[in-house]
Write a protein that holds these residues in place. Structure first.
Motif, PDB file in Angstrom:
ATOM      1  N   MET A   1       7.593 -33.147  16.980  1.00 20.73           N
ATOM      2  CA  MET A   1       6.214 -33.717  17.059  1.00 20.73           C
ATOM      3  C   MET A   1       6.343 -35.135  17.941  1.00 20.73           C
ATOM      4  SD  MET A   1       3.390 -33.712  14.128  1.00 20.73           S
ATOM      5  CE  MET A   1       4.508 -33.329  12.546  1.00 20.73           C
ATOM      6  N   THR A   2       5.371 -35.105  18.749  1.00 20.59           N
ATOM      7  CA  THR A   2       5.371 -36.626  19.608  1.00 20.59           C
ATOM      8  C   THR A   2       4.959 -37.706  18.432  1.00 20.59           C
ATOM      9  OG1 THR A   2       3.074 -36.207  20.363  1.00 20.59           O
ATOM     10  CG2 THR A   2       5.002 -35.230  21.505  1.00 20.59           C
ATOM     11  N   ALA A   3       5.255 -38.672  19.047  1.00 18.14           N
ATOM     12  CA  ALA A   3       4.790 -39.973  18.349  1.00 18.14           C
ATOM     13  C   ALA A   3       3.269 -39.906  18.200  1.00 18.14           C
ATOM     14  CB  ALA A   3       5.210 -41.138  18.885  1.00 18.14           C
ATOM     15  N   ALA A   4       2.574 -39.540  19.376  1.00 17.32           N
ATOM     16  CA  ALA A   4       0.772 -39.660  19.075  1.00 17.32           C
ATOM     17  C   ALA A   4       0.500 -38.741  18.075  1.00 17.32           C
ATOM     18  CB  ALA A   4       0.561 -39.135  20.462  1.00 17.32           C
ATOM     19  N   ILE A   5       1.040 -37.424  18.003  1.00 13.80           N
ATOM     20  CA  ILE A   5       0.722 -36.541  17.111  1.00 13.80           C
ATOM     21  C   ILE A   5       0.871 -36.833  15.535  1.00 13.80           C
ATOM     22  CG2 ILE A   5       0.885 -34.170  16.213  1.00 13.80           C
ATOM     23  CD1 ILE A   5       1.572 -33.319  19.138  1.00 13.80           C
ATOM     24  N   THR A   6       1.955 -37.644  15.389  1.00 12.25           N
ATOM     25  CA  THR A   6       2.528 -37.956  14.133  1.00 12.25           C
ATOM     26  C   THR A   6       1.489 -39.253  13.625  1.00 12.25           C
ATOM     27  OG1 THR A   6       4.834 -37.559  14.604  1.00 12.25           O
ATOM     28  CG2 THR A   6       4.415 -39.133  12.887  1.00 12.25           C
ATOM     29  N   LEU A   7       1.271 -39.967  14.689  1.00 15.23           N
ATOM     30  CA  LEU A   7       0.381 -41.126  14.399  1.00 15.23           C
ATOM     31  C   LEU A   7      -1.017 -40.685  14.156  1.00 15.23           C
ATOM     32  CD1 LEU A   7       1.428 -43.939  16.943  1.00 15.23           C
ATOM     33  CD2 LEU A   7       1.784 -44.019  14.474  1.00 15.23           C
ATOM     34  N   TRP A   8      -1.660 -39.744  14.880  1.00 16.22           N
ATOM     35  CA  TRP A   8      -2.637 -39.130  14.465  1.00 16.22           C
ATOM     36  C   TRP A   8      -2.922 -38.551  13.125  1.00 16.22           C
ATOM     37  CZ3 TRP A   8      -4.483 -34.088  14.012  1.00 16.22           C
ATOM     38  CH2 TRP A   8      -5.979 -33.778  13.835  1.00 16.22           C
ATOM     39  N   LEU A   9      -1.768 -37.721  12.845  1.00 13.35           N
ATOM     40  CA  LEU A   9      -1.611 -36.941  11.545  1.00 13.35           C
ATOM     41  C   LEU A   9      -1.508 -38.004  10.400  1.00 13.35           C
ATOM     42  CD1 LEU A   9      -1.718 -34.348  10.136  1.00 13.35           C
ATOM     43  CD2 LEU A   9       0.959 -34.370  10.264  1.00 13.35           C
ATOM     44  N   ALA A  10      -1.013 -39.142  10.481  1.00 17.67           N
ATOM     45  CA  ALA A  10      -0.855 -40.144   9.385  1.00 17.67           C
ATOM     46  C   ALA A  10      -2.256 -40.928   9.239  1.00 17.67           C
ATOM     47  CB  ALA A  10       0.109 -41.120   9.915  1.00 17.67           C
ATOM     48  N   PHE A  11      -2.946 -41.109  10.271  1.00 16.74           N
ATOM     49  CA  PHE A  11      -4.238 -41.691  10.338  1.00 16.74           C
ATOM     50  C   PHE A  11      -5.327 -40.550   9.575  1.00 16.74           C
ATOM     51  CE2 PHE A  11      -8.628 -41.374  12.185  1.00 16.74           C
ATOM     52  CZ  PHE A  11      -9.057 -42.570  11.609  1.00 16.74           C
ATOM     53  N   VAL A  12      -5.316 -39.335   9.949  1.00 13.30           N
ATOM     54  CA  VAL A  12      -6.161 -38.258   9.258  1.00 13.30           C
ATOM     55  C   VAL A  12      -6.149 -38.158   7.721  1.00 13.30           C
ATOM     56  CG1 VAL A  12      -6.596 -35.910   9.080  1.00 13.30           C
ATOM     57  CG2 VAL A  12      -6.556 -37.168  11.471  1.00 13.30           C
ATOM     58  N   LEU A  31     -14.747 -36.525   8.906  1.00 12.11           N
ATOM     59  CA  LEU A  31     -14.488 -35.508   9.723  1.00 12.11           C
ATOM     60  C   LEU A  31     -15.069 -35.759  11.188  1.00 12.11           C
ATOM     61  CD1 LEU A  31     -13.933 -32.375   9.785  1.00 12.11           C
ATOM     62  CD2 LEU A  31     -16.492 -32.092   9.088  1.00 12.11           C
ATOM     63  N   LEU A  32     -16.120 -36.427  11.532  1.00  4.08           N
ATOM     64  CA  LEU A  32     -16.311 -36.732  12.797  1.00  4.08           C
ATOM     65  C   LEU A  32     -15.228 -37.560  13.365  1.00  4.08           C
ATOM     66  CD1 LEU A  32     -20.148 -37.249  12.583  1.00  4.08           C
ATOM     67  CD2 LEU A  32     -19.203 -35.261  13.356  1.00  4.08           C
ATOM     68  N   VAL A  33     -14.780 -38.528  13.178  1.00  2.00           N
ATOM     69  CA  VAL A  33     -13.800 -39.227  13.467  1.00  2.00           C
ATOM     70  C   VAL A  33     -12.428 -38.512  13.725  1.00  2.00           C
ATOM     71  CG1 VAL A  33     -12.121 -41.268  13.077  1.00  2.00           C
ATOM     72  CG2 VAL A  33     -14.699 -41.391  12.682  1.00  2.00           C
ATOM     73  N   ALA A  34     -12.093 -37.747  12.975  1.00  2.00           N
ATOM     74  CA  ALA A  34     -10.694 -36.851  13.015  1.00  2.00           C
ATOM     75  C   ALA A  34     -10.964 -35.853  14.086  1.00  2.00           C
ATOM     76  CB  ALA A  34     -10.517 -36.082  11.738  1.00  2.00           C
ATOM     77  N   ILE A  35     -12.221 -35.430  14.128  1.00  3.57           N
ATOM     78  CA  ILE A  35     -12.535 -34.449  15.732  1.00  3.57           C
ATOM     79  C   ILE A  35     -12.417 -35.243  16.652  1.00  3.57           C
ATOM     80  CG2 ILE A  35     -14.066 -32.718  16.481  1.00  3.57           C
ATOM     81  CD1 ILE A  35     -14.662 -31.949  13.528  1.00  3.57           C
ATOM     82  N   LEU A  36     -13.035 -36.167  17.091  1.00  8.44           N
ATOM     83  CA  LEU A  36     -13.170 -37.070  18.038  1.00  8.44           C
ATOM     84  C   LEU A  36     -12.032 -37.718  18.598  1.00  8.44           C
ATOM     85  CD1 LEU A  36     -16.539 -38.622  17.632  1.00  8.44           C
ATOM     86  CD2 LEU A  36     -16.062 -36.896  18.861  1.00  8.44           C
ATOM     87  N   THR A  37     -10.811 -37.937  17.548  1.00 17.39           N
ATOM     88  CA  THR A  37      -9.735 -38.606  18.027  1.00 17.39           C
ATOM     89  C   THR A  37      -8.570 -37.590  18.008  1.00 17.39           C
ATOM     90  OG1 THR A  37      -8.976 -38.933  15.525  1.00 17.39           O
ATOM     91  CG2 THR A  37     -10.370 -40.772  17.042  1.00 17.39           C
ATOM     92  N   ALA A  38      -8.597 -36.171  17.951  1.00 13.78           N
ATOM     93  CA  ALA A  38      -7.806 -35.339  18.199  1.00 13.78           C
ATOM     94  C   ALA A  38      -7.124 -35.290  19.251  1.00 13.78           C
ATOM     95  CB  ALA A  38      -8.138 -33.963  17.469  1.00 13.78           C
ATOM     96  N   PRO A  39      -7.953 -35.304  20.598  1.00 12.17           N
ATOM     97  CA  PRO A  39      -7.367 -35.255  21.866  1.00 12.17           C
ATOM     98  C   PRO A  39      -6.553 -36.234  22.103  1.00 12.17           C
ATOM     99  CG  PRO A  39      -9.882 -34.546  21.743  1.00 12.17           C
ATOM    100  CD  PRO A  39      -9.539 -35.249  20.373  1.00 12.17           C
ATOM    101  N   ALA A  40      -6.571 -37.397  21.616  1.00  9.72           N
ATOM    102  CA  ALA A  40      -5.769 -38.757  21.734  1.00  9.72           C
ATOM    103  C   ALA A  40      -4.354 -38.071  21.195  1.00  9.72           C
ATOM    104  CB  ALA A  40      -6.279 -39.968  21.049  1.00  9.72           C
ATOM    105  N   ALA A  41      -4.233 -37.354  20.465  1.00 10.09           N
ATOM    106  CA  ALA A  41      -2.854 -36.978  19.992  1.00 10.09           C
ATOM    107  C   ALA A  41      -2.109 -36.163  21.150  1.00 10.09           C
ATOM    108  CB  ALA A  41      -2.870 -36.212  18.630  1.00 10.09           C
ATOM    109  N   PHE A  42      -2.795 -35.769  22.162  1.00 11.67           N
ATOM    110  CA  PHE A  42      -2.090 -34.877  22.991  1.00 11.67           C
ATOM    111  C   PHE A  42      -1.668 -35.670  24.413  1.00 11.67           C
ATOM    112  CE2 PHE A  42      -4.073 -31.853  20.367  1.00 11.67           C
ATOM    113  CZ  PHE A  42      -3.050 -31.092  19.829  1.00 11.67           C
ATOM    114  N   LEU A  43      -2.179 -36.974  24.239  1.00 15.56           N
ATOM    115  CA  LEU A  43      -1.700 -37.707  25.430  1.00 15.56           C
ATOM    116  C   LEU A  43      -0.047 -38.051  25.262  1.00 15.56           C
ATOM    117  CD1 LEU A  43      -4.389 -40.430  25.206  1.00 15.56           C
ATOM    118  CD2 LEU A  43      -4.355 -38.534  26.860  1.00 15.56           C
TER     119      LEU A  43
END
Length: 143
Positions: A1-12, A31-43
């Motif tokens: 897992m990349t750092a971005a995905i790990t940080l997003w998962l920790a936030f969620v 739920l809205l914030v989690a969905i809207l920030t999900a694409p940032a995990a793939f940068l």
């Protein structure tokens, strides 16, 4: 897992725990914030892109081969250079190494053609041809 995905998962997960004890309005907002920030995990954020480059021809700006692990290439893509992690295969690694060696000897570059899941590497001439670089004259120092 990349750092971005790990940080997003920790936030969620942290936000989910907080909203578990809150009301329905907080849960919907979460739920809205989690969905809207999900694409940032793939940068990629400085890491190699986990997906394959699109079909086409690219100029290789840099490469590193980790035997039995991966082939890392920096490609001159549009609009900016992009770093990719390609799956390792002995055939592709040998092709890339031969193209790098030949390009260095001739003073040219290396190109990559992506066709489906396979990447092909070859030397590129500077002006459409593969001209051999002429030896530069040596300076005479002293008398």
């Amino acid at each position: 897992m990349t750092a971005a995905i790990t940080l997003w998962l920790a936030f969620v997960l942290a936000t989910a725990i907080i909203t578990w004890f809150g009301n329905k309005r907080q849960a919907v907002a979460f739920l809205l914030v989690a969905i809207l920030t999900a694409p940032a995990a793939f940068l990629t954020l400085g890491h190699a892109a986990p997906w394959q480059p699109a079909k086409g021809h690219y100029t290789v700006l840099g490469a590193r081969i980790d035997v039995d692990e991966a082939i890392y290439v920096l490609l001159d893509a549009d609009p900016a250079p992009r770093f990719y992690k390609l799956p390792y295969s002995a055939q592709q690694a040998n092709s890339l190494q031969n193209a790098l060696d030949t390009a260095e000897a001739n003073g040219t570059g290396v190109g990559m053609t992506m066709d489906g899941d396979a990447a092909g590497f070859a030397e590129e001439g500077q002006h459409g041809g593969s001209e051999v670089k002429q030896a530069e004259p040596q300076a005479i120092i002293g008398g």
